[in-house]
Scaffold this motif. Sequence first.
Motif, PDB file in Angstrom:
ATOM      1  N   ALA A 162       1.104  -1.326   0.250  1.00  0.00           N
ATOM      2  CA  ALA A 162       0.005   0.016  -0.111  1.00  0.00           C
ATOM      3  C   ALA A 162       0.823   1.239  -0.097  1.00  0.00           C
ATOM      4  CB  ALA A 162      -0.864   0.083   1.344  1.00  0.00           C
ATOM      5  N   ASP A 163       1.705   1.179   0.665  1.00  0.00           N
ATOM      6  CA  ASP A 163       2.758   2.330   0.688  1.00  0.00           C
ATOM      7  C   ASP A 163       3.367   2.608  -0.593  1.00  0.00           C
ATOM      8  OD1 ASP A 163       2.507   2.867   3.407  1.00  0.00           O
ATOM      9  OD2 ASP A 163       4.227   1.902   4.086  1.00  0.00           O
ATOM     10  N   THR A 164       3.884   1.611  -1.014  1.00  0.00           N
ATOM     11  CA  THR A 164       4.456   1.609  -2.555  1.00  0.00           C
ATOM     12  C   THR A 164       3.328   2.315  -3.710  1.00  0.00           C
ATOM     13  OG1 THR A 164       5.736  -0.472  -2.191  1.00  0.00           O
ATOM     14  CG2 THR A 164       5.368   0.305  -4.608  1.00  0.00           C
ATOM     15  N   VAL A 165       2.092   2.008  -3.383  1.00  0.00           N
ATOM     16  CA  VAL A 165       0.919   2.311  -4.354  1.00  0.00           C
ATOM     17  C   VAL A 165       0.984   3.916  -4.077  1.00  0.00           C
ATOM     18  CG1 VAL A 165      -1.539   2.552  -4.791  1.00  0.00           C
ATOM     19  CG2 VAL A 165      -0.484   0.319  -4.275  1.00  0.00           C
ATOM     20  N   GLN A 166       0.745   4.471  -2.838  1.00  0.00           N
ATOM     21  CA  GLN A 166       0.890   5.797  -2.827  1.00  0.00           C
ATOM     22  C   GLN A 166       1.978   6.479  -3.022  1.00  0.00           C
ATOM     23  OE1 GLN A 166      -1.389   7.555   0.391  1.00  0.00           O
ATOM     24  NE2 GLN A 166      -1.217   5.847   1.673  1.00  0.00           N
ATOM     25  N   SER A 167       3.174   5.830  -3.061  1.00  0.00           N
ATOM     26  CA  SER A 167       4.432   6.387  -3.546  1.00  0.00           C
ATOM     27  C   SER A 167       4.401   6.661  -4.974  1.00  0.00           C
ATOM     28  CB  SER A 167       5.731   5.633  -3.274  1.00  0.00           C
ATOM     29  OG  SER A 167       5.859   5.707  -1.794  1.00  0.00           O
ATOM     30  N   SER A 168       3.861   5.559  -5.767  1.00  0.00           N
ATOM     31  CA  SER A 168       3.959   5.570  -7.204  1.00  0.00           C
ATOM     32  C   SER A 168       2.841   6.595  -7.674  1.00  0.00           C
ATOM     33  CB  SER A 168       3.470   4.102  -7.579  1.00  0.00           C
ATOM     34  OG  SER A 168       3.301   3.998  -9.013  1.00  0.00           O
ATOM     35  N   ILE A 169       1.530   6.773  -7.025  1.00  0.00           N
ATOM     36  CA  ILE A 169       0.768   7.695  -7.566  1.00  0.00           C
ATOM     37  C   ILE A 169       1.407   9.222  -7.440  1.00  0.00           C
ATOM     38  CG2 ILE A 169      -1.416   8.733  -6.862  1.00  0.00           C
ATOM     39  CD1 ILE A 169      -1.532   6.195  -8.515  1.00  0.00           C
ATOM     40  N   SER A 170       1.881   9.386  -6.081  1.00  0.00           N
ATOM     41  CA  SER A 170       2.612  10.634  -5.946  1.00  0.00           C
ATOM     42  C   SER A 170       3.702  11.042  -7.057  1.00  0.00           C
ATOM     43  CB  SER A 170       3.322  10.854  -4.389  1.00  0.00           C
ATOM     44  OG  SER A 170       2.269  10.591  -3.470  1.00  0.00           O
ATOM     45  N   ASP A 171       4.471  10.029  -7.298  1.00  0.00           N
ATOM     46  CA  ASP A 171       5.481  10.355  -8.215  1.00  0.00           C
ATOM     47  C   ASP A 171       4.761  10.517  -9.508  1.00  0.00           C
ATOM     48  OD1 ASP A 171       7.285   9.942  -6.317  1.00  0.00           O
ATOM     49  OD2 ASP A 171       7.663   7.695  -6.811  1.00  0.00           O
ATOM     50  N   ALA A 172       3.944   9.804  -9.926  1.00  0.00           N
ATOM     51  CA  ALA A 172       3.274  10.123 -11.302  1.00  0.00           C
ATOM     52  C   ALA A 172       2.808  11.453 -11.222  1.00  0.00           C
ATOM     53  CB  ALA A 172       2.026   9.014 -11.481  1.00  0.00           C
ATOM     54  N   ARG A 173       2.240  11.915 -10.551  1.00  0.00           N
ATOM     55  CA  ARG A 173       1.420  13.349 -10.403  1.00  0.00           C
ATOM     56  C   ARG A 173       2.609  14.270 -10.459  1.00  0.00           C
ATOM     57  NH1 ARG A 173      -3.822  13.799  -8.987  1.00  0.00           N
ATOM     58  NH2 ARG A 173      -4.613  12.152  -7.781  1.00  0.00           N
ATOM     59  N   ARG A 174       3.856  14.019  -9.767  1.00  0.00           N
ATOM     60  CA  ARG A 174       4.839  15.075  -9.970  1.00  0.00           C
ATOM     61  C   ARG A 174       5.274  15.086 -11.444  1.00  0.00           C
ATOM     62  NH1 ARG A 174       6.380  13.376  -4.709  1.00  0.00           N
ATOM     63  NH2 ARG A 174       7.774  11.865  -5.697  1.00  0.00           N
ATOM     64  N   ASP A 175       5.501  13.923 -11.888  1.00  0.00           N
ATOM     65  CA  ASP A 175       5.701  13.564 -13.387  1.00  0.00           C
ATOM     66  C   ASP A 175       4.651  14.515 -14.234  1.00  0.00           C
ATOM     67  OD1 ASP A 175       7.833  12.124 -12.749  1.00  0.00           O
ATOM     68  OD2 ASP A 175       7.136  10.302 -13.188  1.00  0.00           O
ATOM     69  N   ARG A 176       3.526  14.392 -14.019  1.00  0.00           N
ATOM     70  CA  ARG A 176       2.390  14.937 -14.841  1.00  0.00           C
ATOM     71  C   ARG A 176       2.528  16.512 -14.755  1.00  0.00           C
ATOM     72  NH1 ARG A 176      -2.569  13.759 -16.780  1.00  0.00           N
ATOM     73  NH2 ARG A 176      -1.526  11.652 -17.237  1.00  0.00           N
ATOM     74  N   GLU A 177       2.682  16.890 -13.782  1.00  0.00           N
ATOM     75  CA  GLU A 177       3.036  18.498 -13.461  1.00  0.00           C
ATOM     76  C   GLU A 177       4.391  18.866 -14.154  1.00  0.00           C
ATOM     77  OE1 GLU A 177       3.356  18.654  -9.376  1.00  0.00           O
ATOM     78  OE2 GLU A 177       1.132  18.373  -8.958  1.00  0.00           O
ATOM     79  N   ARG A 178       5.555  18.267 -14.193  1.00  0.00           N
ATOM     80  CA  ARG A 178       6.448  18.509 -14.994  1.00  0.00           C
ATOM     81  C   ARG A 178       6.007  18.772 -16.425  1.00  0.00           C
ATOM     82  NH1 ARG A 178       9.382  15.422 -11.103  1.00  0.00           N
ATOM     83  NH2 ARG A 178       9.561  13.774 -12.366  1.00  0.00           N
ATOM     84  N   GLN A 179       5.339  17.548 -16.846  1.00  0.00           N
ATOM     85  CA  GLN A 179       5.207  17.474 -18.241  1.00  0.00           C
ATOM     86  C   GLN A 179       4.512  18.839 -18.700  1.00  0.00           C
ATOM     87  OE1 GLN A 179       3.157  13.779 -18.784  1.00  0.00           O
ATOM     88  NE2 GLN A 179       4.829  12.690 -19.191  1.00  0.00           N
ATOM     89  N   SER A 180       3.168  19.151 -17.749  1.00  0.00           N
ATOM     90  CA  SER A 180       2.275  20.160 -18.001  1.00  0.00           C
ATOM     91  C   SER A 180       3.313  21.333 -18.135  1.00  0.00           C
ATOM     92  CB  SER A 180       1.372  20.287 -17.017  1.00  0.00           C
ATOM     93  OG  SER A 180       0.362  19.171 -17.104  1.00  0.00           O
ATOM     94  N   SER A 181       4.191  21.577 -17.268  1.00  0.00           N
ATOM     95  CA  SER A 181       5.174  22.874 -17.140  1.00  0.00           C
ATOM     96  C   SER A 181       5.798  23.043 -18.534  1.00  0.00           C
ATOM     97  CB  SER A 181       5.795  23.057 -16.001  1.00  0.00           C
ATOM     98  OG  SER A 181       6.912  21.946 -16.224  1.00  0.00           O
ATOM     99  N   SER A 182       6.278  21.762 -19.087  1.00  0.00           N
ATOM    100  CA  SER A 182       7.039  21.945 -20.290  1.00  0.00           C
ATOM    101  C   SER A 182       6.390  21.748 -21.617  1.00  0.00           C
ATOM    102  CB  SER A 182       8.179  20.910 -20.417  1.00  0.00           C
ATOM    103  OG  SER A 182       7.440  19.599 -20.165  1.00  0.00           O
ATOM    104  N   TYR A 183       4.924  21.589 -21.706  1.00  0.00           N
ATOM    105  CA  TYR A 183       4.082  21.284 -22.740  1.00  0.00           C
ATOM    106  C   TYR A 183       4.207  22.466 -23.756  1.00  0.00           C
ATOM    107  CZ  TYR A 183      -0.169  20.366 -25.409  1.00  0.00           C
ATOM    108  OH  TYR A 183      -1.061  20.294 -26.501  1.00  0.00           O
ATOM    109  N   SER A 184       4.384  22.014 -25.079  1.00  0.00           N
ATOM    110  CA  SER A 184       4.301  23.244 -26.019  1.00  0.00           C
ATOM    111  C   SER A 184       3.782  22.706 -27.424  1.00  0.00           C
ATOM    112  CB  SER A 184       5.783  23.483 -26.403  1.00  0.00           C
ATOM    113  OG  SER A 184       6.768  22.546 -26.852  1.00  0.00           O
ATOM    114  N   GLY A 185       2.502  22.520 -27.653  1.00  0.00           N
ATOM    115  CA  GLY A 185       2.226  21.994 -28.768  1.00  0.00           C
ATOM    116  C   GLY A 185       0.559  21.870 -28.726  1.00  0.00           C
TER     117      GLY A 185
END
Length: 647
Positions: A571-594
């Motif tokens: 369960a801890d791994t699940v939450q860590s994975s979701i949190s990491d994915a959200r951060r990745d999504r935020e980084r993608q959004s900040s660099s989005y160009s198209g």
Amino acid sequence: MSRPSALLTRTLAVLGLVAAPLLLAAPASAEEPSRLAGQLTDDAGVLDDEGRQQVEEALQRLQDEDGTQLFVTFVATFDGLSGPDWAAETAELSGLGTSDVLFAVAVEDRSYGVDVPEGFRLDAGQVDDLVLSDVEPPLGDDDWAGAATAFADGLVPGSVPWGLLGAGAGVLAVGGGGYALVKRRRDAAAEAERVRAAGPFPDESTEQLTARASEGLLAVDEALRTSQLDLDYAKLQYGEAGVAPFAGTVATARQEMQQAFTIRQQLDDEVPEDDPTQRRMLADLLGLVKSADDRLDAQAAEFAQLRDLEANAPQVLDGLAPRVTALTGRLPAEEQKVEQLRRRWAPSAVAPVDQAVPQAREQLASAEHAVTAARAELAAGRTGGAVPYLRTAEAALSGTQATLDSVGARAQELETAATTVPAARAEVQAGITAARSVDPTDAAAVAGPVAQAQEALTVADQLAGGTAPDPIAALSRLDAADDALDTALAGAQQAATARRDAAARAERAVTTARSAVNAAALAVSSGRDVASTVPRTRLSEAERHLAAAEAALLADPATALREATEANSLADTVQSSISDARRDRERQSSSYSGGFFGGSGGGWSSGGSFGSSGRSGRSSSSGRSSSSGRRSSGGSSGGRRSSGGRF
């Protein structure tokens, strides 16, 4: 349907058809770099319970030694990254500090990564040599626990990798043979430590024992030679018969010293012994030397008494006659006491003293004969010749007194036992009552002692009752039964306490796991847009382990605890994975160009990484610096350095 809507629908359908095979083809167990859930994680499922315990013990040994905390993780693949890059990213996401080391293994990629802090006490070359000589061989044999344990043990201060011992080139050439040699070296060191700790001299080194053995051999050999000279002189004074006991003592001491010298010769010969064998042999040698020394010391005291006896022979002889008279006068009274015992108690109770008076008469006769012979020797001027007879007379009179005293002592013992039996019987009965109230789980363990105790009560009643009782025998049976009951009840109590403690731990663990799984489920539900198959798979497994824990909670707390712990970890791994994915999504959004379907920050990349992997611009070949060679280095960044390789 409008044309734009139809176009959009068809486009999404096409993308779905394209993406679906990619999703199916991607390994479900691939692991992106993420925050570690604990010091030991096994997402690849390669460790059994024994292997996990072995690794955890090695990690604890290392941390206890100097505070270094080694993190070990096993995954299926590094998700397209090289071992050094995966280790470096995971170390950064996990916030590893200046005393933390990471060892990551991708079992399907057959690659690994190591990440250590800058300024670590082992430089890059030493870490590489340690991994190459100690860690890669077990990895190549799929000995995952052995590899992690070897790495942890190799990081312990003072533990030098085999490749650094001066024969590095030769060891590197033999590869797996080096691992076997390292393992044998460590096994030998562990055996040496075990022998040292368990032996009679745990605080002394082998060199100190060797020095002590040499000193002991020299000193006791000199004492043996001196004792032989004293014995030879005593034979001339007191005759062979008078010093026969001393001759036997010297002979035994000589045999022990011969055995000790034989051991020393074996230690000194051209055939070397390992340290544990040396310590065992030295302990045997010192034991023989001490035994011989003790014998000779006792003999020296006896010789001193012998010389005193010779110097005072007339006075000693004069003192023996009154003792003979006094002991002879006791015989009628002691005989009457024995007769009273026979009338009062059972024959078995009186047996130890039943023949005490006849034995005393025989001893007195021997004493009188020796006194007569000693008087004759003194009258002839042979003082030395009188000494053996004086010693015989003294021994006979001492024996007579002990024999007669035993009659009164036995009478007192029987009276005391008779008054003690009721209390002992009550104790046994109380133990039987207590045994009947133990937990049903422990009933079988106490059934035997209860049956024996019940039988003991019956036998004791028979022995202590009647017109000719034997209370000592009755008390002996009751005491044995009581001891057995006490042992069984203590075991049952310990088992019950252990079960209660285990049940409490399991219940707490299930409660914690239930909360963690619920939180993980909520994280997946609220983050479906970023939840890939990895956290969903982990959540499913966590729910399965939680259900197993809840089902086993009452009947098998140990299983419940194990399942709940696994559920909590997943369960801890699940939450860590979701949190990491959200951060990745935020980084993608900040660099989005198209446009909606354009740009490099979303969709799927040419390397086959789909959706929310969060690694913009990464392809399947990025970071594969180790694919063309055996070893690779991820360089140094952020105060840490990483390396890796394949196996």
